[in-house]
Design a protein around this motif. Structure first.
Motif, PDB file in Angstrom:
ATOM      1  N   ALA A 140       0.839  -1.202   0.000  1.00 20.18           N
ATOM      2  CA  ALA A 140       0.000   0.000   0.000  1.00 20.18           C
ATOM      3  C   ALA A 140       0.875   1.253   0.000  1.00 20.18           C
ATOM      4  CB  ALA A 140      -0.924   0.003   1.221  1.00 20.18           C
ATOM      5  N   GLY A 141       2.017   1.195   0.698  1.00 21.66           N
ATOM      6  CA  GLY A 141       2.926   2.343   0.709  1.00 21.66           C
ATOM      7  C   GLY A 141       3.510   2.616  -0.666  1.00 21.66           C
ATOM      8  N   VAL A 142       3.929   1.549  -1.361  1.00 23.47           N
ATOM      9  CA  VAL A 142       4.454   1.726  -2.718  1.00 23.47           C
ATOM     10  C   VAL A 142       3.354   2.255  -3.627  1.00 23.47           C
ATOM     11  CG1 VAL A 142       5.487   0.560  -4.691  1.00 23.47           C
ATOM     12  CG2 VAL A 142       6.150  -0.103  -2.385  1.00 23.47           C
ATOM     13  N   PHE A 143       2.155   1.736  -3.445  1.00 24.37           N
ATOM     14  CA  PHE A 143       1.017   2.239  -4.227  1.00 24.37           C
ATOM     15  C   PHE A 143       0.843   3.742  -4.013  1.00 24.37           C
ATOM     16  CE2 PHE A 143      -3.448   3.531  -4.105  1.00 24.37           C
ATOM     17  CZ  PHE A 143      -3.809   3.305  -5.423  1.00 24.37           C
ATOM     18  N   LEU A 199      -6.605   5.681  10.526  1.00 23.87           N
ATOM     19  CA  LEU A 199      -6.627   4.343  11.120  1.00 23.87           C
ATOM     20  C   LEU A 199      -5.490   4.161  12.125  1.00 23.87           C
ATOM     21  CD1 LEU A 199      -7.538   1.822   8.283  1.00 23.87           C
ATOM     22  CD2 LEU A 199      -8.940   2.608  10.190  1.00 23.87           C
ATOM     23  N   SER A 200      -4.385   4.891  11.922  1.00 20.32           N
ATOM     24  CA  SER A 200      -3.270   4.773  12.865  1.00 20.32           C
ATOM     25  C   SER A 200      -3.700   5.153  14.275  1.00 20.32           C
ATOM     26  CB  SER A 200      -2.108   5.675  12.440  1.00 20.32           C
ATOM     27  OG  SER A 200      -1.745   5.402  11.113  1.00 20.32           O
ATOM     28  N   GLY A 201      -4.800   5.891  14.392  1.00 20.48           N
ATOM     29  CA  GLY A 201      -5.241   6.317  15.712  1.00 20.48           C
ATOM     30  C   GLY A 201      -6.394   5.501  16.282  1.00 20.48           C
ATOM     31  N   VAL A 258      -0.621  -2.394   9.526  1.00 21.09           N
ATOM     32  CA  VAL A 258      -0.689  -1.950   8.131  1.00 21.09           C
ATOM     33  C   VAL A 258      -0.718  -0.419   7.958  1.00 21.09           C
ATOM     34  CG1 VAL A 258      -2.199  -1.934   6.102  1.00 21.09           C
ATOM     35  CG2 VAL A 258      -1.581  -4.084   7.177  1.00 21.09           C
ATOM     36  N   PRO A 259      -1.633   0.311   8.619  1.00 27.10           N
ATOM     37  CA  PRO A 259      -1.719   1.743   8.291  1.00 27.10           C
ATOM     38  C   PRO A 259      -0.434   2.542   8.538  1.00 27.10           C
ATOM     39  CG  PRO A 259      -3.668   1.024   9.485  1.00 27.10           C
ATOM     40  CD  PRO A 259      -2.681  -0.085   9.558  1.00 27.10           C
ATOM     41  N   PRO A 260       0.211   2.422   9.721  1.00 29.64           N
ATOM     42  CA  PRO A 260       1.439   3.216   9.883  1.00 29.64           C
ATOM     43  C   PRO A 260       2.559   2.767   8.955  1.00 29.64           C
ATOM     44  CG  PRO A 260       0.900   2.031  11.927  1.00 29.64           C
ATOM     45  CD  PRO A 260      -0.151   1.689  10.949  1.00 29.64           C
ATOM     46  N   LEU A 261       2.620   1.467   8.697  1.00 28.26           N
ATOM     47  CA  LEU A 261       3.669   0.970   7.810  1.00 28.26           C
ATOM     48  C   LEU A 261       3.474   1.514   6.393  1.00 28.26           C
ATOM     49  CD1 LEU A 261       6.140  -0.837   7.787  1.00 28.26           C
ATOM     50  CD2 LEU A 261       4.677  -2.747   7.159  1.00 28.26           C
ATOM     51  N   ILE A 289      13.568  -1.743   6.017  1.00 28.06           N
ATOM     52  CA  ILE A 289      13.825  -2.731   7.076  1.00 28.06           C
ATOM     53  C   ILE A 289      13.646  -2.063   8.437  1.00 28.06           C
ATOM     54  CG2 ILE A 289      15.603  -4.166   8.129  1.00 28.06           C
ATOM     55  CD1 ILE A 289      16.692  -4.676   5.316  1.00 28.06           C
ATOM     56  N   THR A 290      14.154  -0.836   8.565  1.00 28.20           N
ATOM     57  CA  THR A 290      13.979  -0.104   9.822  1.00 28.20           C
ATOM     58  C   THR A 290      12.502   0.066  10.154  1.00 28.20           C
ATOM     59  OG1 THR A 290      15.999   1.085   9.346  1.00 28.20           O
ATOM     60  CG2 THR A 290      14.573   2.014  11.020  1.00 28.20           C
ATOM     61  N   ALA A 291      11.738   0.523   9.182  1.00 27.34           N
ATOM     62  CA  ALA A 291      10.311   0.753   9.419  1.00 27.34           C
ATOM     63  C   ALA A 291       9.619  -0.552   9.814  1.00 27.34           C
ATOM     64  CB  ALA A 291       9.660   1.336   8.171  1.00 27.34           C
ATOM     65  N   ALA A 292       9.992  -1.636   9.135  1.00 29.60           N
ATOM     66  CA  ALA A 292       9.363  -2.927   9.436  1.00 29.60           C
ATOM     67  C   ALA A 292       9.724  -3.379  10.842  1.00 29.60           C
ATOM     68  CB  ALA A 292       9.791  -3.965   8.403  1.00 29.60           C
ATOM     69  N   LEU A 293      11.000  -3.229  11.223  1.00 31.19           N
ATOM     70  CA  LEU A 293      11.406  -3.660  12.564  1.00 31.19           C
ATOM     71  C   LEU A 293      10.687  -2.858  13.637  1.00 31.19           C
ATOM     72  CD1 LEU A 293      15.245  -4.322  12.229  1.00 31.19           C
ATOM     73  CD2 LEU A 293      13.402  -5.971  12.503  1.00 31.19           C
ATOM     74  N   LEU A 294      10.519  -1.561  13.408  1.00 31.28           N
ATOM     75  CA  LEU A 294       9.803  -0.749  14.392  1.00 31.28           C
ATOM     76  C   LEU A 294       8.350  -1.201  14.490  1.00 31.28           C
ATOM     77  CD1 LEU A 294      11.289   2.795  13.693  1.00 31.28           C
ATOM     78  CD2 LEU A 294      11.781   1.254  15.585  1.00 31.28           C
TER      79      LEU A 294
END
Lengths: 282, 252, 328
Positions: free
Chosen positions: A90-93, A113-115, A150-153, A196-201
């Motif tokens: 979704a981010g790439v989209f 949705l993040s909230g 999903v939403p924040p990522l 990778i950083t974003a995914a690990l967080l």
């Protein structure tokens, strides 16, 4: 600027700066207290047995939370399998095709949705997975965590992909590389350290969630790796131990908390390391 | 022109939304040798060459109309795959754009790997780097990151990357504008060598460069092709007043 | 030059995704389809949350009616009587306490970080913010239960008891209660408010600040005159985001609020919040009505959080967007 006001103004300036500094200390105090007490109260109970054994019944000493550690890892892995592809996709989209109205709607929805409270997402996973399967399960917990992930990522992926210069994309397309391979093997590869950083967080955040697991994955006193069975997790274990009336269980709650913080700290340290070391390539 | 042209352009128009950036351009580009495209900034010269490998249409709101024929084949025909086309028509951009997440070797091999082209990759990479006059400088550091190279080396790496997929035509969009004079001289030397094997179209805002490297020169102004002739003719005896004003530096 | 004539038969309009049916194109189509599907999934998630929660809540809402449910003061699963008011009250009170405590500290923290801190300590302060945000809420709950609650019971509440002419501070100092939950929530939403405020303050163009300093303003005056007024809407948005988090925060509140469905004016009294009752009873609820009532509480939470977040995002976006446009 008149002279009589000058000292008063200087005083106000110093006072305001001091006050802001005090705010930093006020914020720092609970942080240090939490970290210190988790280490102090948790460390004595932490050991190989604690990390690898099953929980002991009340009154018996020893025992561990090995099943809860395994359960957290299993639920989070399953959540990643569902959530990472959707979130990153979704981010790439959003980055590559999100400039229209539809993209704007998706972006805004992701932000909002993040909230959404995680407990509400727990109800959703209950309705989607627990009710139809008629049992609590690791899968239900994983669905809840994935929905939260999903939403924040998606938003952080979008920002990372947008940082990749357009010139790189054009360079690949000019070689006769199809658009989809350009996106996958040039753009995403360039953004990889950040992703990778974003995914690990995101994984760290998921591992720390409790509320949506309470009535999805529930808990389990035994080893379990089957996704269709109730599964223990570190966070739910902390909750159960903390509100129990037994002193030795409370001890274990602190040790669980230390284990959890170490796990999350490990993930975010890894994230920092990965974000920096290949960063020179950008 | 004696032989059939390598590229024939007929009534080419290119748009950004409602703005027509290239207007009714007609032009024949002969096989092998160098054609320079000159003109003041904003005259549509970059847009023009980006139409030749269908890169223009990738920009938001951009489209092109008209005919472009390469070896008599329609570039804008129905069923033409722009991806296949771009393998035949390579391009090098204004600013060097090596892929930062790949080694020098992988950069040159990128087109081969991603397009799954057959052949001995190591041999092709070496050949391309030699053609781009970069081999001696990087042969011992092929595993290194290209961001450590100088700007001129990066640009030659991009030329090697374009050559590796064995194009017939090479489009150079102001390839030296971001480089210092010494690196520029190297690129120009390189163009001299490549003209024997490739049909080269170079966009430049530097008239001396056009005069030095090209056989024929096209002068663009306000999206129109004003004059197209041998480079010698354009720079010594242009037929049209606007061209003369531009090449003699009397342009407003 | 030929006249412009785009309608001649030989000019072929070009579309980026020309029909071709070749392999390369099908790859692009599959990829584009997959990306779009992921985008659609985000919208679906939103619909799913709304639909599933509403659907699960239906039995309870059908019985009491939305208004009757919201204003019902009794919660008795044994008798199948469900009213949401005590939980709405508890959530409201704890969130207000949290906001009142957290906003000044968080905004001052952000001001210090952006305006006053030496540039070398900025990354350290940022790290503090990230750490605060990364501690799981159940760990805060644990700390709250064994550190904060005794502290409140033994020192803070007796001290506040002197102001017992205010109904807020009446009653026995139990430790657990709405005050404990509010303080704990304040700590937890602090990094949210601070980090969004930092983002807002950083977008204030430095020319504004420099302009004020050039006029002879002190650093604080420059902040007050230049930075704060321009960032005000964004900071308000940050507070709303924090409020949204406080409303939905579950574990920490559950562990220290006392879990007693009472409506009391005193902050010392135990209470109950919307997320806490869901956390405590959902896994044990068996009747459709009980589950429905809990889901209905979730629905209220969802709708309120949604409204707060939409408002907050619009406010923050208005401020950040304005300055990003003007500075680029």
């Amino acid at each position: 600027m008149t002279t009589p006001g000058r000292r008063w103004r200087a005083f106000k300036n110093g006072f305001a700066i001091t006050l802001c500094g005090v705010a930093v200390l006020v914020a720092l105090a609970p942080l240090l207290s939490v970290l210190w007490l988790v280490v102090k109260n948790g460390a004595p109970a932490l050991g190989l047995d604690f990390l690898t054994k099953l929980p002991a019944p009340v009154g018996e000493s020893g025992g561990g939370v090995g099943n809860a550690i395994l359960g957290t890892l299993a639920i989070v892995s399953l959540a990643c399998a569902i959530g990472l592809p959707i979130g990153i996709g979704a981010g790439v989209f959003l980055a590559e095709r999100g400039d229209g109205k539809f993209g704007g709607a998706v972006r805004f929805t992701a932000e909002v949705l993040s909230g959404v409270p995680s407990i509400v997402v727990g109800i959703v996973a209950y309705g989607l997975v627990v009710l139809p399967m008629k049992r609590f399960s690791a899968l239900a917990g994983a669905v809840a965590l994935a929905l939260l992930m999903v939403p924040p990522l998606a938003r952080s992926t979008e920002e990372l992909v947008r940082l990749v210069p357009r010139a790189l994309r054009e360079g690949a397309l000019a070689l006769g590389v199809p658009a989809w391979k350009t996106s996958l093997f040039i753009v995403l590869r360039t953004a990889r350290p950040g992703l990778i950083t974003a995914a690990l967080l995101a994984i760290g955040r998921a591992a720390g969630e409790t509320a949506p697991l309470l009535f999805t994955a529930l808990n389990n006193q035994y080893w379990n790796v089957r996704p269709d069975q109730p599964t223990a997790s570190l966070t739910v274990q902390i909750f159960n131990y903390a509100i129990s009336p037994y002193e030795e269980w409370r001890q274990k709650a602190w040790a669980c908390a230390l284990t959890l913080l170490l796990l999350i700290g490990f993930l975010s340290l890894g994230a920092r390391f990965l974000a920096r070391s290949p960063g020179e390539a950008r | 022109m004696t032989a059939a042209p390598k590229i024939r352009i007929e009534k080419l128009n290119a748009y950004f939304g409602a703005h027509r950036a290239v207007r009714d351009v007609e032009l024949d580009i002969p096989a092998l040798g160098v054609v320079a495209v000159i003109g003041p900034s904003g005259c549509g010269k970059s847009t023009f060459v980006r139409c030749l490998n269908r890169m223009h249409e990738l920009l938001p709101g951009a489209r092109a109309e008209g005919r472009v024929l390469i070896d008599g084949q329609e570039v804008y025909g129905p069923g033409v795959d722009p991806v296949q086309l771009r393998r035949r028509v390579g391009m090098v951009f204004q600013r060097p754009n090596p892929f930062p997440a790949m080694s020098i070797f992988d950069n040159v091999a990128a087109g081969l790997v991603l397009n799954r082209l057959p052949g001995d990759r190591a041999a092709i990479v070496e050949k391309s780097l030699r053609q781009a006059a970069l081999w001696d400088e990087v042969k011992d550091r092929l595993k290194e990151n290209p961001t450590r190279l100088s700007g001129g080396q990066q640009q030659r790496l991009c030329i090697a990357r374009a050559l590796a997929v064995e194009p017939e035509v090479l489009l150079l969009d102001e390839p030296a504008s971001a480089l210092d004079p010494i690196a520029t001289a190297k690129i120009e030397e390189l163009i001299h060598e490549l003209r024997e094997r490739y049909t080269i179209v170079i966009v430049t805002h530097n008239m001396q460069q056009a005069a030095r490297v090209s056989d024929r020169t096209a002068f663009f102004y306000m999206g129109e092709l004003i004059e197209y002739d041998t480079t010698e003719h354009i720079f010594t005896n242009p037929s049209i007043k606007q061209t003369e004003d531009y090449v003699t530096g009397r342009f407003g | 030059m030929a006249a412009a004539n785009s309608s001649t038969s030989e000019s072929i309009p070009v579309t980026p995704a020309a029909p071709g049916g070749r392999r390369a194109f099908s790859g692009d189509r599959v990829y584009a389809g997959a990306l779009a599907a992921a985008g659609i999934a985000i919208l679906l998630v939103a619909l799913l949350i709304a639909a599933t929660t509403a659907n699960t809540a239906r039995p309870a809402l059908a019985r009491a009616g939305l208004w009757g449910f919201i204003t019902g003061r009794d919660w008795n699963p044994v008798e199948d009587i469900y009213g949401a008011l005590p939980f709405i009250w508890g959530t409201l009170v704890t969130s207000v306490v949290a906001i009142v405590l957290a906003v000044p500290v968080a905004v001052a923290f952000a001001i210090f970080l952006v305006e006053f801190a030496p540039s070398r300590s900025r990354s350290l302060l940022r790290f503090v913010m990230e750490l605060l945000a990364s501690i799981p809420s159940v760990v805060y709950g644990l700390w709250g239960l064994f550190v904060l609650v005794p502290l409140l019971r033994e020192h803070v509440e007796p001290a506040l008891g002197r102001f017992s002419f205010l109904p807020l501070f009446r009653g026995a100092p139990l430790g657990v209660g709405t005050l404990a939950a509010g303080v704990l929530l304040a700590i937890m939403i602090l990094p949210t408010i601070a980090s969004v405020s930092v983002e807002v303050l950083r977008t204030v163009p430095s020319t504004l600040r420099e302009g004020a300093l050039a006029l002879g303003a002190t650093r604080w005056e420059a902040v007050r005159i230049a930075a704060l007024p321009y960032g005000r809407a964004g900071i308000f948005g940050a507070a709303l985001l924090g409020l949204g988090r406080a409303l939905g925060e579950t574990m920490a509140a559950t562990m220290v609020i006392g879990n007693s469905p009472e409506i009391s004016a005193s902050l010392f009294a135990p209470g109950y919040s919307l997320p806490s009752i869901i956390a405590n009873e959902f896994s044990e609820a068996t009747s459709a009505l009980h589950i429905g009532a809990l889901a209905a509480l979730g629905l209220i939470l969802f709708v309120v959080a949604l409204i707060l977040n939409i408002a907050a995002r619009l406010l923050v976006r208005a401020v950040v967007g304005k300055f990003e446009r003007s500075s680029s």
